[in-house]
Design a protein around this motif. Structure first.
Motif, PDB file in Angstrom:
ATOM      1  N   LYS A   1      -5.007   4.881  -0.258  1.00 44.05           N
ATOM      2  CA  LYS A   1      -4.639   5.325   1.092  1.00 44.05           C
ATOM      3  C   LYS A   1      -4.335   4.149   2.006  1.00 44.05           C
ATOM      4  O   LYS A   1      -3.499   4.255   2.898  1.00 44.05           O
ATOM      5  CB  LYS A   1      -5.762   6.175   1.689  1.00 44.05           C
ATOM      6  N   ASP A   2      -5.027   3.050   1.828  1.00 44.54           N
ATOM      7  CA  ASP A   2      -4.847   1.950   2.768  1.00 44.54           C
ATOM      8  C   ASP A   2      -3.995   0.834   2.197  1.00 44.54           C
ATOM      9  O   ASP A   2      -2.956   0.503   2.746  1.00 44.54           O
ATOM     10  CB  ASP A   2      -6.223   1.423   3.194  1.00 44.54           C
ATOM     11  N   VAL A   3      -4.413   0.281   1.085  1.00 43.54           N
ATOM     12  CA  VAL A   3      -3.711  -0.899   0.577  1.00 43.54           C
ATOM     13  C   VAL A   3      -2.341  -0.529   0.023  1.00 43.54           C
ATOM     14  O   VAL A   3      -1.321  -1.096   0.415  1.00 43.54           O
ATOM     15  CB  VAL A   3      -4.561  -1.609  -0.499  1.00 43.54           C
ATOM     16  N   VAL A   4      -2.302   0.460  -0.846  1.00 42.33           N
ATOM     17  CA  VAL A   4      -1.021   0.785  -1.474  1.00 42.33           C
ATOM     18  C   VAL A   4      -0.053   1.402  -0.460  1.00 42.33           C
ATOM     19  O   VAL A   4       1.106   1.005  -0.351  1.00 42.33           O
ATOM     20  CB  VAL A   4      -1.238   1.730  -2.673  1.00 42.33           C
ATOM     21  N   ASN A   5      -0.562   2.362   0.331  1.00 45.61           N
ATOM     22  CA  ASN A   5       0.314   2.971   1.331  1.00 45.61           C
ATOM     23  C   ASN A   5       0.827   1.959   2.324  1.00 45.61           C
ATOM     24  O   ASN A   5       1.977   1.978   2.732  1.00 45.61           O
ATOM     25  CB  ASN A   5      -0.443   4.067   2.087  1.00 45.61           C
TER      26      ASN A   5
ATOM     27  N   LYS B   1       4.771   1.197   2.908  1.00 44.53           N
ATOM     28  CA  LYS B   1       5.350   0.914   4.225  1.00 44.53           C
ATOM     29  C   LYS B   1       6.214  -0.329   4.195  1.00 44.53           C
ATOM     30  O   LYS B   1       7.343  -0.323   4.681  1.00 44.53           O
ATOM     31  CB  LYS B   1       4.236   0.744   5.265  1.00 44.53           C
ATOM     32  N   SER B   2       5.704  -1.416   3.631  1.00 41.97           N
ATOM     33  CA  SER B   2       6.495  -2.635   3.755  1.00 41.97           C
ATOM     34  C   SER B   2       7.706  -2.603   2.840  1.00 41.97           C
ATOM     35  O   SER B   2       8.720  -3.216   3.154  1.00 41.97           O
ATOM     36  CB  SER B   2       5.641  -3.873   3.522  1.00 41.97           C
ATOM     37  N   LEU B   3       7.653  -1.843   1.761  1.00 46.08           N
ATOM     38  CA  LEU B   3       8.877  -1.677   0.968  1.00 46.08           C
ATOM     39  C   LEU B   3       9.930  -0.941   1.787  1.00 46.08           C
ATOM     40  O   LEU B   3      11.102  -1.328   1.812  1.00 46.08           O
ATOM     41  CB  LEU B   3       8.591  -0.895  -0.313  1.00 46.08           C
ATOM     42  N   ALA B   4       9.484   0.101   2.483  1.00 50.04           N
ATOM     43  CA  ALA B   4      10.431   0.846   3.316  1.00 50.04           C
ATOM     44  C   ALA B   4      10.989  -0.069   4.410  1.00 50.04           C
ATOM     45  O   ALA B   4      12.198  -0.082   4.662  1.00 50.04           O
ATOM     46  CB  ALA B   4       9.742   2.056   3.934  1.00 50.04           C
ATOM     47  N   PHE B   5      10.107  -0.846   5.056  1.00 44.24           N
ATOM     48  CA  PHE B   5      10.585  -1.741   6.110  1.00 44.24           C
ATOM     49  C   PHE B   5      11.522  -2.793   5.520  1.00 44.24           C
ATOM     50  O   PHE B   5      12.540  -3.132   6.122  1.00 44.24           O
ATOM     51  CB  PHE B   5       9.417  -2.437   6.808  1.00 44.24           C
TER      52      PHE B   5
ATOM     53  N   ILE C   1      13.706  -1.529  16.422  1.00 47.11           N
ATOM     54  CA  ILE C   1      13.674  -0.094  16.699  1.00 47.11           C
ATOM     55  C   ILE C   1      13.453   0.672  15.394  1.00 47.11           C
ATOM     56  O   ILE C   1      12.606   1.569  15.318  1.00 47.11           O
ATOM     57  CB  ILE C   1      14.979   0.352  17.375  1.00 47.11           C
ATOM     58  N   ALA C   2      14.194   0.279  14.363  1.00 49.86           N
ATOM     59  CA  ALA C   2      14.091   0.994  13.097  1.00 49.86           C
ATOM     60  C   ALA C   2      12.680   0.892  12.523  1.00 49.86           C
ATOM     61  O   ALA C   2      12.130   1.879  12.028  1.00 49.86           O
ATOM     62  CB  ALA C   2      15.115   0.441  12.099  1.00 49.86           C
ATOM     63  N   ILE C   3      12.077  -0.303  12.611  1.00 48.59           N
ATOM     64  CA  ILE C   3      10.741  -0.497  12.046  1.00 48.59           C
ATOM     65  C   ILE C   3       9.751   0.425  12.738  1.00 48.59           C
ATOM     66  O   ILE C   3       8.983   1.149  12.098  1.00 48.59           O
ATOM     67  CB  ILE C   3      10.296  -1.960  12.203  1.00 48.59           C
ATOM     68  N   LEU C   4       9.763   0.417  14.076  1.00 51.08           N
ATOM     69  CA  LEU C   4       8.747   1.182  14.792  1.00 51.08           C
ATOM     70  C   LEU C   4       8.971   2.683  14.632  1.00 51.08           C
ATOM     71  O   LEU C   4       8.021   3.448  14.470  1.00 51.08           O
ATOM     72  CB  LEU C   4       8.736   0.770  16.264  1.00 51.08           C
ATOM     73  N   ALA C   5      10.234   3.095  14.650  1.00 51.69           N
ATOM     74  CA  ALA C   5      10.502   4.523  14.471  1.00 51.69           C
ATOM     75  C   ALA C   5      10.101   4.957  13.062  1.00 51.69           C
ATOM     76  O   ALA C   5       9.423   5.971  12.883  1.00 51.69           O
ATOM     77  CB  ALA C   5      11.979   4.809  14.713  1.00 51.69           C
TER      78      ALA C   5
ATOM     79  N   THR D   1       3.905   7.074   8.907  1.00 49.64           N
ATOM     80  CA  THR D   1       2.497   7.345   9.179  1.00 49.64           C
ATOM     81  C   THR D   1       2.244   8.847   9.163  1.00 49.64           C
ATOM     82  O   THR D   1       1.283   9.332   8.584  1.00 49.64           O
ATOM     83  CB  THR D   1       2.094   6.741  10.522  1.00 49.64           C
ATOM     84  N   ALA D   2       3.155   9.582   9.801  1.00 49.27           N
ATOM     85  CA  ALA D   2       2.999  11.037   9.840  1.00 49.27           C
ATOM     86  C   ALA D   2       3.007  11.614   8.431  1.00 49.27           C
ATOM     87  O   ALA D   2       2.254  12.530   8.115  1.00 49.27           O
ATOM     88  CB  ALA D   2       4.111  11.654  10.680  1.00 49.27           C
ATOM     89  N   PHE D   3       3.858  11.047   7.560  1.00 55.71           N
ATOM     90  CA  PHE D   3       3.947  11.576   6.201  1.00 55.71           C
ATOM     91  C   PHE D   3       2.784  11.136   5.322  1.00 55.71           C
ATOM     92  O   PHE D   3       2.304  11.891   4.504  1.00 55.71           O
ATOM     93  CB  PHE D   3       5.255  11.134   5.549  1.00 55.71           C
ATOM     94  N   LEU D   4       2.370   9.869   5.502  1.00 59.57           N
ATOM     95  CA  LEU D   4       1.367   9.329   4.582  1.00 59.57           C
ATOM     96  C   LEU D   4      -0.025   9.812   4.915  1.00 59.57           C
ATOM     97  O   LEU D   4      -0.915   9.747   4.084  1.00 59.57           O
ATOM     98  CB  LEU D   4       1.400   7.798   4.630  1.00 59.57           C
TER      99      LEU D   4
END
Lengths: 275, 286, 256
Positions: free
Chosen positions: C194-198, C203-207, C242-246, C252-255
């Motif tokens: 939940k914390d490390v992998v997510n 997250k950082s892969l998406a960013f 903007i893209a990162i924060l959005a 976050t909502a999904f994970l």
């Protein structure tokens, strides 16, 4: 390659090339042949599409109609792979040299070899040094492009363009911004490469004096057509109004001073004054 | 080319560093973490109840950290928790009849194992078992009576005023709720000290709906939860007479000094924290 | 795509997103072709990844230290300073690590990628590659994109490690929270998945995917002038932030 063009065939044969860019007609059913093993110069007023013509030959641009045959292949019809295979046999010298700023001179010249071959490092090194020696810059192999003068950068770019021993080299304005010494060096190189390697060369340039020394044939392009052609030493005296204006540097002639515009008097709000 | 190699080596280092960081974080800072330590010896202790004790929790003697909890396992045969303590080799002279107890650091703190020395001349050896243990105290059970529901009564229906005297109101403040059976019925209107009787006089505004409070009801100052605010609880009596506006509640119970009461459960290395009020005053700082 | 008239901000933004999306398809289609340029990808990984390490490490350390300090003062009100290890770790894994790393990455590496590709276009280097029968998408764009994608989780992991170290430095070494409590609370609460992998991976892969796409796209479509390059560089930072924060909110909502 399945079809071999006969040696007497022109290397580049352009037939009926028509190109319209942003509503402006660049080429209007242009016909042009580049003979094999010769140095051909293409001249013309600025903005007539000389560089654009080179881009058609290499397939960077495609015309709206007509054929561009290079070594028997119709360039606009080629697939990406075939086009790339063709380009490996064409050297292109950019006006601003376009050296890769990340790499030093050696790696710039070695770049096409590394990209297209799996040659051992020793062989790459030998080829690169040979080419650099040919342009007189073997000693500059370790310099970065930013450390080169304009003339040196152009010679490095030339070494890079000939690293595959191409069948055709396209020079885009090779004489611009060179001092007389560098100019002579480049002229000598073009001539030497043509004579020793038999490379067909196409020059796009304005400098008639330079072209007289190096070219076998000259095309004068204006208004999207070839308006004059012939031996560079005699073309200026062929009596056509185009050559008279272009080589004489006259303001008045077939090439208008004014960029095409709507009526001057109307633009100034003087409609009717001319009536 | 040497240039190429330096890129490759640097990039390789970067990748290795990144993955090392990732591996470290994933294994050492999460529940995956293994216990790892320097030179230490292990001692067993069996507890009837370990409460919230976790692996890697500290082991302390006289408040000084001497080791950590290595493993916690259930011994199904004895319905007891087997706790393995890893104690630093420097502290090798612990009497073998010492007592292990599970304590809590502060009110919200984590639990830890405290060892109190016995009198034996023999030292604990590697693998020995501490025979005498005290389980974790179930604080919530003992403090359950102080737990109350939160919320303040609204006074929309109008209110009437009762008075109550307390020898100690603790941290009771104006606006605090007044509850009966845990349900808010009003709020504290005023708290002031009586200069003559030397106690605290509290005025309670009680909702008019609750006008049938027996006149022998008692008022007590309670705390909502461990760290909640204090409130006044009204415990109804059995008298047929009801309290009226302005009446005084005779039977009162002052604020419990929670810290006095539970102080013995809150053994803590820091003496200042013992004096903290559980209600609103900030915890002691170092 | 030259300087567009700024008639309608919304339409322009939509057009940019659409073009960037199509550009992503071009990039992905070129990935197989760029496999022969693995060396170039490694070289770019050096530039965007390894060269960003310093700023990532320094910032991670300070973020962790500030977090440790703030948490100590807030938690000490409730006598709960023992929880600071947990809160430091969770805050860094879930939000600060990926988000701050991505913002720093956009500023440090994204801008340089944009400026570099923009200048390569302005100086005909991309055209020269075309002429040397080297596909600039496969040789220039894809390696930088992949390098950004690979570098981001690694940088984020380093950032998180330094952040926790910073929190530990302030909380344990300076303010005297018990070392074992700090770690045991953390290890008891923080969950690998939940914390490390997510946080670090998802997250950082998406960013990384988004920031690299913006940087490469902006560079590739720069008007070949110095003004165009400057403008594109600015847009990389603005659009990435903007893209990162959005995206962070959405993820976050999904994970959760």
């Amino acid at each position: 390659m399945t079809t071999f063009a006969a040696p007497t065939e022109p290397l580049v044969r352009i037939r009926g090339l028509t190109t319209v860019l942003n509503g402006k007609t660049i080429f209007d059913a242009l016909d042009l042949d580049i003979p094999r093993g010769k140095v051909t110069a293409i001249m013309g007023p600025s903005g007539t599409g000389k560089t654009t013509l080179l881009k058609h030959v290499t397939g960077q641009m495609r015309g709206d109609a007509g054929q561009v045959l290079v070594d028997g292949q119709d360039v606009p019809e080629l697939s990406r792979e075939k086009l790339f295979a063709l380009r490996e046999k064409i050297g292109y010298l950019f006006q601003n040299s376009a050296l890769l700023t990340d790499f030093d001179v050696f790696e710039n010249v070695a770049f096409p070899l590394r990209q297209h071959t799996q040659l051992p490092e020793v062989l790459i090194r030998n080829i690169v040094l040979t080419k650099l020696q040919a342009v007189g810059l073997r000693g500059a192999a370790g310099l970065m492009p930013a450390e080169l003068s304009g003339g040196m950068a152009r010679r490095v770019a030339l070494a890079r363009a000939i690293v595959f021993d191409p069948m055709l080299i396209l020079y885009d304005e090779p004489f611009v911004g060179l001092d007389p010494i560098a100019l002579s060096q480049v002229l000598k190189l073009i001539r030497t490469l043509n004579e020793t390697l038999g490379i067909t060369s196409v020059l796009v340039a304005h400098e008639l004096e330079a072209i007289k020394q190096v070219a076998d044939h000259v095309y004068l392009i204006a208004n999207g057509k070839v308006v004059a052609q012939g031996d560079p030493k005699t073309i200026a005296e062929d009596g056509s109004p185009w050559t008279r204006q272009f080589f004489g540097g006259a303001i008045d002639g077939p090439v208008p001073f004014q960029y095409p515009a709507d009526d001057y008097a109307q633009a100034l709000g003087l409609a009717g004054a001319r009536a | 080319m040497s240039q190429r190699n330096s890129y490759a080596v640097g990039t390789g280092l970067f990748i290795v560093l990144g993955f090392a960081a990732l591996a470290y974080l994933a294994t050492q800072t999460t529940s995956v973490a293994n216990t790892h330590q320097g030179a230490s010896y292990t001692v067993q202790a069996h507890f009837a109840n370990i409460g919230q004790l976790k692996e890697r929790a500290p082991v302390k003697i006289a408040g000084v950290r001497v080791g950590q909890v290595r493993t916690i396992a259930l011994d199904p045969k004895r319905e007891a928790a087997d706790v393995t303590l890893a104690i630093d080799e420097r502290y090798s002279h612990i009497p073998d009849d010492s007592v292990a107890t599970i304590f809590t650091s502060g009110l919200l703190g984590d639990q830890y194992v405290g060892i109190e020395y016995g009198n034996s001349k023999k030292d604990l050896a590697e693998g020995a078992t501490l025979a005498r243990t005290k389980p974790a105290q179930q604080l919530e059970e003992m403090l359950g009576k102080f737990f109350g529901a939160g919320g303040v009564a609204d006074n929309l229906g109008g209110s009437y005023v009762l008075k109550a005297r307390f020898s100690n109101v603790g941290a009771l403040s104006v606006g605090a709720p007044v509850k009966m059976a845990g349900v808010p019925i009003g709020s504290v209107m005023a708290v002031h000290a009586d200069p003559v009787k030397l106690d605290a006089e509290v005025e309670l505004a009680i909702d008019r709906k609750y006008d049938q409070i027996p006149d022998d009801s008692a008022a007590a100052v309670f705390t909502s939860g461990l760290i909640g605010t204090q409130y006044v609880a009204v415990q109804p009596g059995g008298s047929p007479e009801f309290l009226k506006n302005g009446d005084e509640m005779v039977l009162t119970q002052s604020a419990m000094q929670l810290e006095d009461l539970i102080g013995k459960f809150l053994v803590n290395g820091s003496p200042t924290e013992k004096k903290e009020a559980p209600a609103e005053s900030p915890a002691g700082k170092h | 795509m030259s300087a567009q008239p700024r008639r309608n901000v919304v339409t322009n933004a939509l057009a940019q997103i659409g073009e960037a999306g199509l550009f992503l398809l071009t990039l992905l289609a070129a990935v197989p072709r760029s496999l022969r340029h693995v060396r170039e990808t490694v070289r770019q990984l050096w530039f965007v990844g390894a060269m960003s390490l310093t700023i990532i490490m320094v910032c991670g350390l300070f973020v962790g230290m500030v977090l440790g300090l703030q948490l100590y003062y807030v938690l000490s009100i409730f006598g709960g300073t023992a929880a600071s290890g947990t809160v430091v770790a969770i805050a860094i894994y879930r939000e600060l690590g990926p988000v701050v790393t991505a913002l720093l990455f956009a500023g440090r590496a994204g801008t340089s990628v944009t400026a570099e590709i923009g200048l390569m276009r302005a100086t005909d280097q991309l055209a020269a590659m075309e002429m040397m029968a080297v596909d600039p998408i496969a040789y220039v764009a894809v390696p930088r994109y992949l390098a950004g994608l690979i570098a981001m989780p690694l940088l984020c992991a380093v950032f998180c490690a330094l952040g926790i170290f910073g929190g530990h430095l302030v909380g344990v070494t300076w303010l005297g929270i018990d070392n074992g409590t700090f770690w045991s609370n953390m290890t008891a609460t923080v969950d690998v998945w939940k914390d490390v992998v997510n946080g670090i991976l998802v997250k950082s892969l998406a960013f990384g995917a988004v920031v690299s796409l913006i940087a490469v796209y902006q560079g590739y479509t720069t008007p070949p002038t110095s003004e165009g390059v400057a403008y594109a560089t600015t847009r990389t930072v603005v659009a990435s932030s903007i893209a990162i924060l959005a995206l962070d909110f959405v993820l976050t909502a999904f994970l959760m």
